[in-house]
Enzyme design. Sequence first.
Site, PDB file in Angstrom:
ATOM      1  CG  ASP A 149      -2.467  -4.100  46.412  1.00  0.00           C
ATOM      2  OD1 ASP A 149      -3.115  -5.075  45.985  1.00  0.00           O
ATOM      3  OD2 ASP A 149      -2.089  -3.166  45.686  1.00  0.00           O
ATOM      4  CD  GLN A 183      -4.400  -4.196  38.072  1.00  0.00           C
ATOM      5  OE1 GLN A 183      -4.854  -5.220  37.568  1.00  0.00           O
ATOM      6  NE2 GLN A 183      -3.328  -4.213  38.854  1.00  0.00           N
TER       7      GLN A 183
HETATM    8  C1  S3P Z   1      -3.687  -1.463  41.049  1.00  0.00           C
HETATM    9  C2  S3P Z   1      -4.965  -1.853  41.323  1.00  0.00           C
HETATM   10  C3  S3P Z   1      -5.287  -3.000  42.193  1.00  0.00           C
HETATM   11  C4  S3P Z   1      -4.092  -3.423  43.047  1.00  0.00           C
HETATM   12  C5  S3P Z   1      -2.812  -3.473  42.255  1.00  0.00           C
HETATM   13  C6  S3P Z   1      -2.512  -2.131  41.636  1.00  0.00           C
HETATM   14  C7  S3P Z   1      -3.474  -0.317  40.165  1.00  0.00           C
HETATM   15  O1  S3P Z   1      -5.690  -4.078  41.379  1.00  0.00           O
HETATM   16  O2  S3P Z   1      -4.327  -4.678  43.633  1.00  0.00           O
HETATM   17  O3  S3P Z   1      -1.730  -3.860  43.076  1.00  0.00           O
HETATM   18  O4  S3P Z   1      -2.342   0.225  40.139  1.00  0.00           O
HETATM   19  O5  S3P Z   1      -4.422   0.079  39.477  1.00  0.00           O
HETATM   20  P1  S3P Z   1      -7.201  -4.245  40.849  1.00  0.00           P
HETATM   21  O6  S3P Z   1      -7.496  -3.188  39.889  1.00  0.00           O
HETATM   22  O7  S3P Z   1      -7.215  -5.611  40.206  1.00  0.00           O
HETATM   23  O8  S3P Z   1      -8.048  -4.200  42.081  1.00  0.00           O
END
Ligand code: S3P
Length: 448
Positions: free
Chosen positions: A324, A170
């Site tokens: 996840d 993210q």
């Molecule tokens: C996601 C990244 C993950 C994941 C989330 C979706 C994404 O989070 O846990 O459900 O779509 O980039 P983080 O970037 O905080 O690890």
Amino acid sequence: MTVLVSRFTESFGGAVRAPGDKSISHRALILAALAVGRSTVTGLLESDDVRATAAALRALGAEIARGGDGAWTVDGVGVGGLAEPETVLDLGNSGTSARLLLGAIASHRMTCFMTGDPSLRARPMGRVTAPLRQMGAEFVARAGGLLPLAVTGPEEALPIEYVLPVASAQVKSAVLLAGLNAPGRTRVVEPRPSRDHTELMLRHFGVAVEIEERGASGRAVAVEGYPEIAARSVRVPGDISSAAFPGVAALLVPGARVALPGVGLNPTRAGLLDCLAEMGARVDIGNRRSDAGEPVGDLVFHGAEPGALAGIEVPADRAPRMIDEYPILAMAAAAARGTTRMHGLAELRVKESDRLAALASGLASAGVAAGIEGDTLIVAGRAGPVPGGARIDCRRDHRIAMAFLVLGLAARAPIAVTGAETVATSFPGFAETMTRLGARIAETAEDG
Ligand code: S3P
């Protein structure tokens, strides 16, 4: 409030289509909104989280509509073309929406207000506001960098090179999306590869993305600012993170066989399959292909005899590839023989809930010995059905809700999950899908 109760299930099987991939759905909408012209998205996940992204993008000027055939059309505004929303953007439960959109918005000269539900308002945003500040954006947030917050973008954003302090797709995506509207090259260096859907989707939309493997110091991803993004059509594969719930449920019911066609198998997401293979589970993968640059295949999960699955050690460096999936892996571990130790789970504390705490306490209440040591989750498997008889508050966390509902299928006494309406954030129709496969999951009427 919805209360779902799941009960011991002896017969489970069939074929189901997993809902569209949540991560890819958000990215398809965001990049289509930044493209020039009309893009088409099929297989989009039609869940609360993705609807939150669509609503925000509409407020930012894109036109987004669902056709009668289920395909979505997006008329984009072009890079740099987002418009100041008239009111607060409410991203509900969706951390991905909040963080990716903050990136896309932060390099635009405008002010935007953002909030979310109580779960999202408790999640750290400082991890995205820190690099976006370096790019020239200004933020006013609650103490601790929490939502609600306001962001004001600069006249012209600065391209940066940013080394991620945590492996987070993210944060990486937020910086890259901001970099699209900055002059020059924006580069993100990640210590361990996180999901690369943004990179693949950027390429699918014709944007040059430079990826450099730097060995022990990680992986660098760079984009050049002000690209012309052309409209595209996107087919979203099934979400492995959702397929995992009916899939692992099948493993827990002897004789079960569940087929899940068209599931995304991106290696940066498929760590769960490695764990299940190590536990001795039988998961067949067939018909490997590619859609919009994403690897896809058909999965078949086969039920194991009680105690046939073995506990395993899950190394910390696998965490970004299955971040996840720990809730559902912990349920497989509960029914396995021997102990499973899952290492390197600090990030689980800042998901839709504190998943480390939710898993350890929920498992304990279902009669499974579970503990936390540092950032390791330890589950002592019962070598077959678990005692159950628990009532789990899922803490506005869809994956905690679904994980414990799956455990109930292999529990001697029912497991009730309160607040289960939250499963609609990622898996609309979860209970119906599971029931169609034979799961004994039902809603109970309760007040409140
Ligand atoms: C996601 C990244 C993950 C994941 C989330 C979706 C994404 O989070 O846990 O459900 O779509 O980039 P983080 O970037 O905080 O690890």
